[in-house]
Motif scaffolding. Structure first.
Motif: not given
Length: 127
Positions: A25-30, A71-84
């Motif tokens: 998890g640490k390496f996925l987050k990095q 399978e483990r993963s992380v999502q990279v995105s904008a915060i919810k209110e700015l996703g659009y």
């Protein structure tokens, strides 16, 4: 060979138990942080007033998630209110051409992400 290495990695993480999952998890987050930084660098800074949330400052990495197949993963995105806003920049609109900050960020940071994940894999396999 890649498939065999994947099974060896999964077995090693299972063998290490909670410590292995935490390291993974640490390496996925990095790796996610590297990608988030690359995407943020591709977004032009807007000229908002005081209290304005800039998209560049609000690209975040989610917590590590596990799907039904383990399978483990992380999502990279904008915060919810700015996703659009990120969607409009990536795909464009009828009046604005696409700027594709996600695509550019991924292509620029691909080697760095690969390096972070390879280092993590080496470290886990050496335990």
């Amino acid at each position: 060979m890649s498939m065999d290495m994947n099974f060896q990695m999964r077995n090693k993480i299972d063998q290490l138990g909670l410590k292995g999952k935490r390291l993974e998890g640490k390496f996925l987050k990095q790796a996610g942080e590297v990608l988030a930084k690359g995407i943020a660098e591709e977004i032009n800074r807007s000229k908002g007033g005081e209290g304005y949330k800039h998209l560049e400052d609000n690209i975040v990495v989610s917590n590590v998630k596990t799907n039904n197949y383990g399978e483990r993963s992380v999502q990279v995105s904008a915060i919810k209110e700015l996703g659009y806003r990120l969607k409009f920049l990536e795909l464009g609109t009828s009046k604005m051409p696409a700027q594709a900050p996600i695509e550019k960020g991924v292509s620029l940071t691909r080697d760095d992400i690969r390096q972070v994940l390879a280092d993590g894999q080496r470290r886990i396999m050496s335990l």
